[in-house]
Design an enzyme around this catalytic site. Structure first.
Site, PDB file in Angstrom:
ATOM      1  N   SER A  29      47.091  52.513  41.441  1.00 52.28           N
ATOM      2  CA  SER A  29      46.002  52.102  40.551  1.00 52.28           C
ATOM      3  C   SER A  29      44.704  52.874  40.663  1.00 52.28           C
ATOM      4  CB  SER A  29      45.695  50.621  40.750  1.00 52.28           C
ATOM      5  OG  SER A  29      46.573  49.865  39.982  1.00 52.28           O
ATOM      6  N   SER A  74      45.699  50.286  37.393  1.00 54.45           N
ATOM      7  CA  SER A  74      44.871  49.203  36.916  1.00 54.45           C
ATOM      8  C   SER A  74      43.372  49.502  36.973  1.00 54.45           C
ATOM      9  CB  SER A  74      45.148  47.931  37.723  1.00 54.45           C
ATOM     10  OG  SER A  74      44.761  48.089  39.073  1.00 54.45           O
ATOM     11  N   LYS A  88      34.933  48.306  40.459  1.00 55.92           N
ATOM     12  CA  LYS A  88      36.049  47.593  39.832  1.00 55.92           C
ATOM     13  C   LYS A  88      35.822  46.090  40.001  1.00 55.92           C
ATOM     14  CE  LYS A  88      41.162  47.535  39.883  1.00 55.92           C
ATOM     15  NZ  LYS A  88      42.360  48.080  40.549  1.00 55.92           N
TER      16      LYS A  88
HETATM   17  N1  GLN Z   1      50.846  49.739  38.163  1.00 58.29           N
HETATM   18  C1  GLN Z   1      51.266  49.118  39.388  1.00 58.29           C
HETATM   19  C2  GLN Z   1      51.445  47.642  39.160  1.00 58.29           C
HETATM   20  O1  GLN Z   1      51.373  47.250  38.045  1.00 58.29           O
HETATM   21  C3  GLN Z   1      50.278  49.384  40.472  1.00 58.29           C
HETATM   22  C4  GLN Z   1      49.062  48.555  40.337  1.00 58.29           C
HETATM   23  C5  GLN Z   1      48.076  48.782  41.439  1.00 58.29           C
HETATM   24  O2  GLN Z   1      48.126  49.770  42.165  1.00 58.29           O
HETATM   25  N2  GLN Z   1      47.209  47.809  41.605  1.00 58.29           N
HETATM   26  O3  GLN Z   1      51.643  46.878  40.039  1.00 58.29           O
END
Ligand code: GLN
Length: 497
Positions: free
Chosen positions: A179, A155, A80
């Protein structure tokens, strides 16, 4: 050398090919690079493919006698784009970091490098890991390999899509509120969020420091356990890191006898869509068929998890993202009238809409006069959620729920509605708030789209939790190769001899 079919190839499979002399590291790497060239135009998982670096790392492995190699030496991996890799552009999918080349490796990267893994490249994500669809990337839209009109989740959408499309045998992601697990669920692969502290975050670009963890996205549970063991450990450079209490090892459990599973009541009923619930209920039956005991359990505070998270995470983000000021690295607006003008223009042009929204919410929640009503209140709610989990683990070994309330949604469907997007993490967020480990494994399909099952364990229960996940995975036998990846093997020019 026969052509290497990378579709469906696990990291263990790669290791066996190398160990048995059935492929050289260069041939294996070349096969993945060919696969990327063949399908990434439609999937768009990669932001950077480091062909030259990967091939030269692989060649260095091939130059070593096989008996002197480490177990995972020569196995490719993708990362990532939130992890700092020395000499490789790291953008967090943000314009503000475009062109930033870290002068150092994140601790997890240094560990993988020392273990001899080959880095294929960097994967797309929501900007600064804020989002659930990867549509918040400043650079490109990653698509779900099971249906190219749908999102891969986020994400870590690039990481999940890349594994599902066989563009790498495994990948690393990061999980602040879901995420790793949510995109794993939407793309039909395994995603593991370790216990807070198990893995060092040194060199992980910070989003919300009390929640962030790095973890694996893989085709199966054994690969997830192996990758966890490669990256876990205490690190003096991350004062919150403790490592695991023992290695995850090789999960091998056949049945679930003697284990009690709590089915979280709050995620049944209207919380999840029908197709997801049907797959979940059938997975619960499978737990029973394997000898596990399932019972409903209520964790009343988890319903307030999303609300608490969307105060705590933006508050921490507003502080963490203050460093992007155009002075030391990354994007800078120029020419500017004065320093203040430079700050304002750099941040206005460098950050996308969702990141700005989070910074504003966080700054507001932390400001004098509002702190008690918002940030402090959210922290009290966090304590209630922790207490609910503690009580549940008095009665149960593990808790289970759907990972995501829905299957992969259509591109563009939720982008204009932040609240709908935030609800994607309904089932995953409380786990981060309580610092617990959880794994999402493929449980089946609803209308042809993957559905994940989330298994949550007590702190540092990864070995047992993954053992249980393995037993279930073996019984559920869900295909983790997207139809896109089901074509003929990718031939490699250098692989043909
Ligand atoms: N979807 C969640 C957010 O937008 C979690 C994102 C994540 O785990 N980095 O914050």
């Amino acid at each position: 050398m026969a052509r290497i079919d990378v579709t469906g190839l696990t990291a263990h499979g790669c290791r066996d090919l190398l160990a048995g002399g059935d492929a050289s590291a260069v041939e294996l790497t070349r096969a993945y690079l060919d696969r990327i060239a063949a399908v990434d135009g439609s999937v768009q998982a990669y932001l950077t493919v480091d062909e030259e670096g990967a091939l030269s790392a692989a060649a260095a492995v091939d130059a070593k006698p096989r008996r002197e190699r480490l177990p995972w030496e020569g196995v490719p991996i993708a990362l990532k784009d939130i992890l700092c890799v020395k000499g490789m552009e790291t953008t967090c999918a943000s314009r503000i970091l475009k062109g930033y080349v870290p002068p150092y490796d994140a601790t997890v990267i240094a560990k993988l490098r020392a273990a001899g893994l080959v880095f294929l490249g960097k994967l797309n994500m929501d900007e600064f890991a804020m989002g659930s669809s990867t549509e918040n990337s400043a650079f490109q839209t990653t698509r779900n390999p099971w249906d190219l009109d749908r999102v891969p989740g986020g994400s870590s959408g690039g990481s999940a899509a890349c594994v599902a499309a066989a563009e790498a045998p495994w990948a690393l992601g990061s999980d602040t509120g879901g995420s790793i697990r949510q995109p794993a669920s939407l793309c039909g692969v395994v995603g593991l969020k370790p216990t807070y502290g198990a893995v060092s975050r040194y060199g992980l670009v910070a989003f919300a420091s009390s929640l962030d963890q790095i973890g694996p996205l893989t085709h199966d549970v054994r690969d997830a356990a192996a990758l966890l063991d490669l990256i876990a450990g205490r690190d003096p450079r991350d004062s919150t890191s403790t490592g695991l209490r023992g290695p995850a090892g090789v999960p091998a459990r056949a049945g679930l006898e003697g284990l009690r599973f709590g089915v979280i009541k709050e995620y049944l009923g209207d919380a999840c869509e029908q197709g997801v619930l049907e797959v979940f209920e059938s997975a619960v039956k499978t737990v029973g068929a394997l000898g596990g005991v399932c019972d409903e359990v209520s964790l009343p505070s988890v319903e307030r998890g999303v609300a608490a998270y969307y105060l705590i995470a933006p508050s921490e983000a507003s502080s963490n993202l203050a460093r992007y000021d155009g002075v030391r690295y990354g994007y800078r607006h120029a020419p500017s009238e004065d320093l203040y003008d430079m700050y304002v223009r750099t941040r206005s042009e460098g950050f996308g809409a969702e990141v700005k929204r989070r910074i504003m919410i966080g700054t507001y929640a932390l400001s004098a006069g509002y702190y008690d009503a918002y940030y402090a209140q959210a922290q009290r709610t966090r304590t209630l959620i922790i207490q609910d989990f503690t009580a549940a683990f008095q009665r149960f070994d593990y808790l289970i729920s759907p990972t995501s309330p829905t299957v992969a949604f259509k591109l563009g469907e939720r982008i204009a509605d932040p609240l709908a997007m935030y609800l994607s993490d309904l089932c995953t967020i409380p786990v981060n708030l309580a610092a617990l480990p959880a794994v999402s494994i493929p449980a089946g399909f609803a209308a042809g789209l993957p559905v994940g099952l989330q298994i949550i364990g007590p702190h540092f229960s990864e070995p047992g939790m993954l053992d249980a996940a393995y037993a279930l995975e073996r019984r559920l036998k869900v295909d983790t190769v997207a139809p896109l990846a089901a074509g003929p093997g990718v031939s490699s020019a250098e692989g043909e001899r």
